[in-house]
Design a protein around this motif. Structure first.
Motif, PDB file in Angstrom:
ATOM      1  N   MET A   1       0.855  -1.175   0.000  1.00 46.65           N
ATOM      2  CA  MET A   1       0.000   0.000   0.000  1.00 46.65           C
ATOM      3  C   MET A   1       0.897   1.232   0.000  1.00 46.65           C
ATOM      4  O   MET A   1       1.813   1.356   0.789  1.00 46.65           O
ATOM      5  CB  MET A   1      -0.889  -0.023   1.242  1.00 46.65           C
ATOM      6  N   SER A   2       0.642   2.143  -0.922  1.00 43.01           N
ATOM      7  CA  SER A   2       1.469   3.335  -1.036  1.00 43.01           C
ATOM      8  C   SER A   2       1.239   4.266   0.151  1.00 43.01           C
ATOM      9  O   SER A   2       0.232   4.178   0.854  1.00 43.01           O
ATOM     10  CB  SER A   2       1.168   4.070  -2.335  1.00 43.01           C
ATOM     11  N   GLY A   3       2.178   5.182   0.354  1.00 44.46           N
ATOM     12  CA  GLY A   3       2.064   6.121   1.458  1.00 44.46           C
ATOM     13  C   GLY A   3       0.850   7.014   1.334  1.00 44.46           C
ATOM     14  O   GLY A   3       0.174   7.310   2.320  1.00 44.46           O
ATOM     15  N   GLN A   4       0.559   7.450   0.104  1.00 44.98           N
ATOM     16  CA  GLN A   4      -0.594   8.328  -0.105  1.00 44.98           C
ATOM     17  C   GLN A   4      -1.895   7.581   0.186  1.00 44.98           C
ATOM     18  O   GLN A   4      -2.800   8.119   0.816  1.00 44.98           O
ATOM     19  CB  GLN A   4      -0.600   8.849  -1.538  1.00 44.98           C
ATOM     20  N   ARG A   5      -1.991   6.363  -0.253  1.00 44.73           N
ATOM     21  CA  ARG A   5      -3.191   5.559  -0.011  1.00 44.73           C
ATOM     22  C   ARG A   5      -3.369   5.292   1.487  1.00 44.73           C
ATOM     23  O   ARG A   5      -4.470   5.334   2.016  1.00 44.73           O
ATOM     24  CB  ARG A   5      -3.086   4.250  -0.796  1.00 44.73           C
ATOM     25  N   ARG A   6      -2.260   5.023   2.172  1.00 44.82           N
ATOM     26  CA  ARG A   6      -2.320   4.777   3.607  1.00 44.82           C
ATOM     27  C   ARG A   6      -2.785   6.043   4.334  1.00 44.82           C
ATOM     28  O   ARG A   6      -3.612   5.979   5.246  1.00 44.82           O
ATOM     29  CB  ARG A   6      -0.956   4.342   4.124  1.00 44.82           C
ATOM     30  N   PHE A   7      -2.267   7.208   3.920  1.00 41.98           N
ATOM     31  CA  PHE A   7      -2.685   8.467   4.532  1.00 41.98           C
ATOM     32  C   PHE A   7      -4.182   8.708   4.316  1.00 41.98           C
ATOM     33  O   PHE A   7      -4.887   9.100   5.231  1.00 41.98           O
ATOM     34  CB  PHE A   7      -1.888   9.640   3.959  1.00 41.98           C
ATOM     35  N   LEU A   8      -4.679   8.439   3.099  1.00 42.57           N
ATOM     36  CA  LEU A   8      -6.100   8.607   2.803  1.00 42.57           C
ATOM     37  C   LEU A   8      -6.945   7.709   3.699  1.00 42.57           C
ATOM     38  O   LEU A   8      -7.967   8.140   4.241  1.00 42.57           O
ATOM     39  CB  LEU A   8      -6.376   8.288   1.330  1.00 42.57           C
ATOM     40  N   ARG A   9      -6.500   6.495   3.889  1.00 38.38           N
ATOM     41  CA  ARG A   9      -7.237   5.548   4.728  1.00 38.38           C
ATOM     42  C   ARG A   9      -7.262   5.994   6.185  1.00 38.38           C
ATOM     43  O   ARG A   9      -8.308   5.986   6.836  1.00 38.38           O
ATOM     44  CB  ARG A   9      -6.579   4.180   4.607  1.00 38.38           C
ATOM     45  N   VAL A  10      -6.124   6.439   6.696  1.00 41.36           N
ATOM     46  CA  VAL A  10      -6.052   6.894   8.081  1.00 41.36           C
ATOM     47  C   VAL A  10      -6.901   8.147   8.272  1.00 41.36           C
ATOM     48  O   VAL A  10      -7.659   8.264   9.232  1.00 41.36           O
ATOM     49  CB  VAL A  10      -4.585   7.161   8.491  1.00 41.36           C
ATOM     50  N   TRP A  11      -6.781   9.103   7.335  1.00 41.22           N
ATOM     51  CA  TRP A  11      -7.541  10.347   7.459  1.00 41.22           C
ATOM     52  C   TRP A  11      -9.045  10.070   7.363  1.00 41.22           C
ATOM     53  O   TRP A  11      -9.837  10.640   8.110  1.00 41.22           O
ATOM     54  CB  TRP A  11      -7.106  11.342   6.399  1.00 41.22           C
ATOM     55  N   ALA A  12      -9.455   9.197   6.469  1.00 38.89           N
ATOM     56  CA  ALA A  12     -10.874   8.871   6.315  1.00 38.89           C
ATOM     57  C   ALA A  12     -11.433   8.272   7.602  1.00 38.89           C
ATOM     58  O   ALA A  12     -12.515   8.636   8.051  1.00 38.89           O
ATOM     59  CB  ALA A  12     -11.076   7.902   5.160  1.00 38.89           C
ATOM     60  N   ARG A  13     -10.700   7.383   8.195  1.00 37.83           N
ATOM     61  CA  ARG A  13     -11.182   6.771   9.434  1.00 37.83           C
ATOM     62  C   ARG A  13     -11.107   7.750  10.605  1.00 37.83           C
ATOM     63  O   ARG A  13     -11.894   7.660  11.536  1.00 37.83           O
ATOM     64  CB  ARG A  13     -10.402   5.505   9.715  1.00 37.83           C
ATOM     65  N   THR A  14     -10.179   8.698  10.558  1.00 36.06           N
ATOM     66  CA  THR A  14     -10.077   9.706  11.605  1.00 36.06           C
ATOM     67  C   THR A  14     -11.316  10.588  11.652  1.00 36.06           C
ATOM     68  O   THR A  14     -11.815  10.921  12.728  1.00 36.06           O
ATOM     69  CB  THR A  14      -8.832  10.583  11.391  1.00 36.06           C
ATOM     70  N   VAL A  15     -11.828  10.964  10.486  1.00 30.41           N
ATOM     71  CA  VAL A  15     -13.016  11.822  10.446  1.00 30.41           C
ATOM     72  C   VAL A  15     -14.299  11.002  10.378  1.00 30.41           C
ATOM     73  O   VAL A  15     -15.370  11.547  10.169  1.00 30.41           O
ATOM     74  CB  VAL A  15     -12.952  12.856   9.292  1.00 30.41           C
TER      75      VAL A  15
END
Length: 69
Positions: A1-15
């Motif tokens: 999983m790329s860094g950008q995809r991982r960030f999107l996943r973390v941010w989505a679950r954060t909000v």
């Protein structure tokens, strides 16, 4: 999983937005299409950034009125 995809996943679950790896992946929450999740995430991100910027400007304006700077 790329860094950008991982960030999107973390941010989505954060909000609080359900997101999986693809449309067939069932996240823990009610599954909705990835495009809908990304649109909602964009709106929520805009809304959060707008609130942060507004608060910073209010604090800066009050600091100027109170002669703090």
């Amino acid at each position: 999983m790329s860094g950008q995809r991982r960030f999107l996943r973390v941010w989505a679950r954060t909000v609080g937005m359900p997101i999986g790896l693809n449309d067939e992946d069932k996240p823990e929450f009610l599954p909705i299409a990835q495009t809908d999740v990304k649109k909602a995430l964009l709106f929520r991100t805009f809304w959060i950034v707008l609130h942060v910027v507004t608060c910073v400007l209010i604090i800066a304006g009050n600091g100027r009125v109170l002669s703090w700077w």
